[in-house]
Design a protein around this motif. Structure first.
Motif, PDB file in Angstrom:
ATOM      1  N   TYR B  52       0.847  -1.203   0.000  1.00 43.67           N
ATOM      2  CA  TYR B  52       0.000   0.000   0.000  1.00 43.67           C
ATOM      3  C   TYR B  52       0.877   1.245   0.000  1.00 43.67           C
ATOM      4  O   TYR B  52       2.057   1.176   0.352  1.00 43.67           O
ATOM      5  CB  TYR B  52      -0.902   0.042   1.241  1.00 43.67           C
ATOM      6  CG  TYR B  52      -1.868  -1.100   1.339  1.00 43.67           C
ATOM      7  CD1 TYR B  52      -3.142  -1.003   0.747  1.00 43.67           C
ATOM      8  CD2 TYR B  52      -1.532  -2.270   2.002  1.00 43.67           C
ATOM      9  CE1 TYR B  52      -4.033  -2.057   0.819  1.00 43.67           C
ATOM     10  CE2 TYR B  52      -2.414  -3.324   2.078  1.00 43.67           C
ATOM     11  CZ  TYR B  52      -3.665  -3.211   1.486  1.00 43.67           C
ATOM     12  OH  TYR B  52      -4.532  -4.256   1.568  1.00 43.67           O
ATOM     13  N   ASN B  58      -7.411   4.911   4.846  1.00 46.75           N
ATOM     14  CA  ASN B  58      -8.548   4.112   4.444  1.00 46.75           C
ATOM     15  C   ASN B  58      -9.530   4.057   5.605  1.00 46.75           C
ATOM     16  O   ASN B  58      -9.325   3.363   6.591  1.00 46.75           O
ATOM     17  CB  ASN B  58      -8.063   2.708   4.065  1.00 46.75           C
ATOM     18  CG  ASN B  58      -9.199   1.842   3.571  1.00 46.75           C
ATOM     19  OD1 ASN B  58     -10.342   2.293   3.495  1.00 46.75           O
ATOM     20  ND2 ASN B  58      -8.874   0.601   3.257  1.00 46.75           N
ATOM     21  N   HIS B  76      -3.888  -6.820   5.513  1.00 43.16           N
ATOM     22  CA  HIS B  76      -2.983  -5.912   6.203  1.00 43.16           C
ATOM     23  C   HIS B  76      -2.128  -6.743   7.148  1.00 43.16           C
ATOM     24  O   HIS B  76      -2.559  -7.102   8.238  1.00 43.16           O
ATOM     25  CB  HIS B  76      -3.759  -4.851   6.986  1.00 43.16           C
ATOM     26  CG  HIS B  76      -4.540  -3.944   6.098  1.00 43.16           C
ATOM     27  ND1 HIS B  76      -3.958  -2.921   5.385  1.00 43.16           N
ATOM     28  CD2 HIS B  76      -5.857  -3.912   5.785  1.00 43.16           C
ATOM     29  CE1 HIS B  76      -4.876  -2.299   4.688  1.00 43.16           C
ATOM     30  NE2 HIS B  76      -6.042  -2.878   4.891  1.00 43.16           N
ATOM     31  N   THR B  80      -3.516  -2.060  10.763  1.00 42.84           N
ATOM     32  CA  THR B  80      -3.546  -0.657  10.339  1.00 42.84           C
ATOM     33  C   THR B  80      -3.546   0.244  11.571  1.00 42.84           C
ATOM     34  O   THR B  80      -3.790  -0.208  12.682  1.00 42.84           O
ATOM     35  CB  THR B  80      -4.805  -0.351   9.511  1.00 42.84           C
ATOM     36  OG1 THR B  80      -5.938  -0.709  10.293  1.00 42.84           O
ATOM     37  CG2 THR B  80      -4.797  -1.105   8.208  1.00 42.84           C
ATOM     38  N   ARG B  85      -4.041   3.540   7.844  1.00 42.84           N
ATOM     39  CA  ARG B  85      -2.872   3.346   6.979  1.00 42.84           C
ATOM     40  C   ARG B  85      -2.246   1.982   7.276  1.00 42.84           C
ATOM     41  O   ARG B  85      -2.213   1.563   8.441  1.00 42.84           O
ATOM     42  CB  ARG B  85      -1.854   4.460   7.208  1.00 42.84           C
ATOM     43  CG  ARG B  85      -2.380   5.814   6.807  1.00 42.84           C
ATOM     44  CD  ARG B  85      -1.419   6.915   7.141  1.00 42.84           C
ATOM     45  NE  ARG B  85      -1.253   7.093   8.592  1.00 42.84           N
ATOM     46  CZ  ARG B  85      -0.681   8.151   9.139  1.00 42.84           C
ATOM     47  NH1 ARG B  85      -0.228   9.130   8.373  1.00 42.84           N
ATOM     48  NH2 ARG B  85      -0.557   8.255  10.442  1.00 42.84           N
ATOM     49  N   ASP B  86      -1.747   1.310   6.249  1.00 44.06           N
ATOM     50  CA  ASP B  86      -1.185  -0.032   6.407  1.00 44.06           C
ATOM     51  C   ASP B  86       0.131   0.046   7.173  1.00 44.06           C
ATOM     52  O   ASP B  86       1.081   0.693   6.721  1.00 44.06           O
ATOM     53  CB  ASP B  86      -0.972  -0.660   5.033  1.00 44.06           C
ATOM     54  CG  ASP B  86      -0.403  -2.068   5.160  1.00 44.06           C
ATOM     55  OD1 ASP B  86      -0.980  -2.854   5.924  1.00 44.06           O
ATOM     56  OD2 ASP B  86       0.622  -2.350   4.512  1.00 44.06           O
ATOM     57  N   SER B  89       3.452  -1.354   5.381  1.00 46.84           N
ATOM     58  CA  SER B  89       4.055  -0.435   4.414  1.00 46.84           C
ATOM     59  C   SER B  89       4.743   0.712   5.128  1.00 46.84           C
ATOM     60  O   SER B  89       5.840   1.152   4.757  1.00 46.84           O
ATOM     61  CB  SER B  89       2.987   0.142   3.483  1.00 46.84           C
ATOM     62  OG  SER B  89       2.219  -0.901   2.965  1.00 46.84           O
TER      63      SER B  89
END
Lengths: 268, 297
Positions: B52, B58, B76, B80, B85-86, B89
């Motif tokens: 991501y 999100n 995920h 998150t 947000r992931d 990542s």
């Protein structure tokens, strides 16, 4: 025989400046006059603290003399302090082998790189030519060409001494100066090294000036002997003359202490 | 000149190959190296491998637990954060920011410190002393405090905190280099190099530097772990990297808001920082003993 090295009035004074919490040291060397002929072997003997090592370092140019000159083949030989003068002069005429210690060889680089340095700085040979010359010199001093890739810790003391010798003779010098080259070696390796140096001397026409406490070797290989005490040359002359008819008190003591080990000989 | 030698075919390992041989013999060091390589990989290739965008929010997926939890999902991996947000990542990008900037900071500090230290070591008297103590005032205060002072003057931000940490790291390098060069310059092999006509630069490059690598590795590893901790500490205190930038300390600080609800938001970046410092220490130690073996055995 032609004269190649002429030393006149060489003097060194220990800096007499009084430092904080420290008495000024009183030690003076010289003035020293000596001549070295081509192919000659000169031994410097004397007690500790008589200035032998300092004289050797001054001859090699590592220590700047306070007065006096060293001329090599009628041209002035500069000490390391005079960088610009040395750049123009031939600085590979006099080569020095330092007293053997753990610090006489760089532990971080290989033998090949150690030997490459004097050539890289003082000759215009290409890398391949230098490598060939180094390999030849390694064989000449009794090592193998494979030792090019060895590091200090892989070599014995005798081999390290040979590497120092190889480094000294690589740029084809006129005079070789050695500070106790045989001190750290056992008798067999010592004899090998002595023979090696004698052979090289014959092949290359080197003059060899060395410091030694081993009077047996001195008597065996030296043409002339210089006896030093307290920074002065107290006696010098042909080896046999010095050993048979020593004049100075100190020389007599040195020679007696050596000859008391050989029972059949007496002083005349 | 032609020669015939059977022995020339024998392989002579280069210094780096020898170091690698010695390094390989320690298993712990190899594990540390694998871990460090992973972080280096993230630092270089984060944009290519992250599932991501680290900053895309999100609202459909807020505070999803990591995939190994009972109600987590594999979409995920690390769950998150509070803005959806992931985290996986973000941590990958965090390695890029934290590890990359630390490496840069240490390299700059090392270059400056070794240069000044070498000059100080080769000079003598007052000039040497002046060079040596040039940045000593910085050593009176802990690095983090200096960083806070500099950030206080220049304003917060990642680049400012990098300058601060660089400045704080330089004095150690100067002192170690100077004392090393000092002791080295007295040795006989340096004297024979100077007798051969080597100038200061040549003496440094050919004679001193090969022996100095061990010291540089030790000091570099130490400085790198200090830099990582300081950069993430400044990020955590909101003085370094600013909010949207995925920096490990900043991620940790952001996770603090929902700490009770989503503890993985604190734990995972924290573990990453810990593993990063640990792997650097292990690799530095292994490298040092490998270099020492190469020269002494």
């Amino acid at each position: 025989m032609s004269q190649i090295l002429d030393v006149s009035g060489l003097t060194f004074r220990h800096s007499g400046k009084k430092r904080w919490l420290k008495k000024p040291e009183i030690f003076a060397l010289g003035p020293i006059d000596m001549q070295v002929m081509k192919g000659e072997t000169i031994a410097i003997i004397g007690q500790n603290r008589s200035g032998k090592s300092l004289l050797a370092k001054m001859l090699a140019g590592a220590v700047e003399p306070d007065a006096g000159t060293i001329s090599l083949l009628e041209r002035k030989y500069w000490s390391v302090k005079h960088r610009t003068a040395r750049k123009r002069a031939d600085i590979t005429g006099i080569r020095m082998i330092f007293q053997h210690s753990s610090e006489s060889m760089n532990p971080g680089i290989s033998v090949g790189q150690i030997l490459d340095e004097p050539l890289r700085l003082n000759s215009s040979l290409s890398e391949a030519e230098r490598k060939d010359l180094i390999a030849d010199t390694l064989v000449k001093v009794g090592l193998l060409r494979e030792h090019f890739y060895f590091y200090r810790h892989m070599l014995s003391d005798g081999q390290q001494q040979r590497v120092s010798l190889a480094r000294a003779i690589l740029p084809d010098p006129k005079v070789l100066i050695a500070d106790e080259p045989f001190a750290a070696l056992d008798p067999t390796i010592r004899s090998q090294t002595v023979n090696l140096i004698l052979r090289l001397q014959k092949e290359m026409g080197l003059a060899f000036v060395f410091i030694s406490h081993n009077l047996g070797i001195v008597r065996h290989i030296a043409d002339r002997v210089i006896v030093m005490d307290n920074g002065q040359i107290i006696e010098s002359g042909k080896t046999e003359t010095i050993f048979r008819w020593p004049q100075h008190e100190m020389t007599k003591k040195l020679v007696l202490s050596y000859q008391s080990l050989i029972p059949q000989q007496t002083l005349r | 000149m032609s020669r015939f030698s059977l022995y020339d075919d024998e392989a002579h390992p280069s210094p780096w190959q020898q170091t690698w041989q010695a390094f390989k013999s320690s298993h712990i060091a190899l594990v540390g190296l694998a871990l460090l390589m992973l972080f280096v990989f993230f630092a270089f290739f984060a944009p290519l491998v992250t599932p991501y965008d680290p900053n895309s929010q999100n609202t459909e997926a807020l505070l999803i637990p990591p995939s190994w939890a009972a109600n987590g999902s594999i979409t995920h991996l690390f769950g998150t954060d509070a803005l959806g947000r992931d985290l996986f990542s973000r941590i990958m990008y965090g390695c890029r920011v934290t590890f990359g900037t630390s490496l840069l900071v240490v390299i700059i500090a090392m270059l400056i410190g070794v240069t000044i230290g070498t000059i100080a070591g080769m000079l003598s008297g007052v000039r040497s002393s002046v060079m040596n103590h040039l940045l000593d005032a910085l050593m009176a205060i802990p690095t983090l405090l200096i960083a806070i002072i500099i950030v206080g003057i220049l304003g917060s931000g990642l680049v400012n905190s990098m300058w601060a940490i660089t400045l704080a790291l330089i004095p150690q390098f100067i002192h170690h280099t100077r004392s090393f060069v000092r002791s080295e310059m007295k040795k006989d092999y340096i004297q024979s190099s100077t007798l051969d006509g080597a100038n200061y630069l040549q003496v440094f490059y050919y004679s001193i530097l090969p022996n100095m690598i061990e010291m540089l590795v030790v000091q570099g590893a130490l400085a790198l772990s200090v830099a990582i901790l300081d950069i993430s500490a400044l990020g955590f205190l909101n003085l370094g990297a600013q909010a949207p930038l995925p920096e490990l300390g900043a991620i940790l600080a952001a996770g603090l808001d929902a700490g009770y609800l989503a503890p993985w938001n604190i734990a995972l970046p924290g573990i990453t920082i810990f593993l990063m410092v640990l792997s650097i220490t292990i690799v530095g130690d292994g490298l040092r003993s490998a270099l020492r073996k190469r020269v002494n055995r």
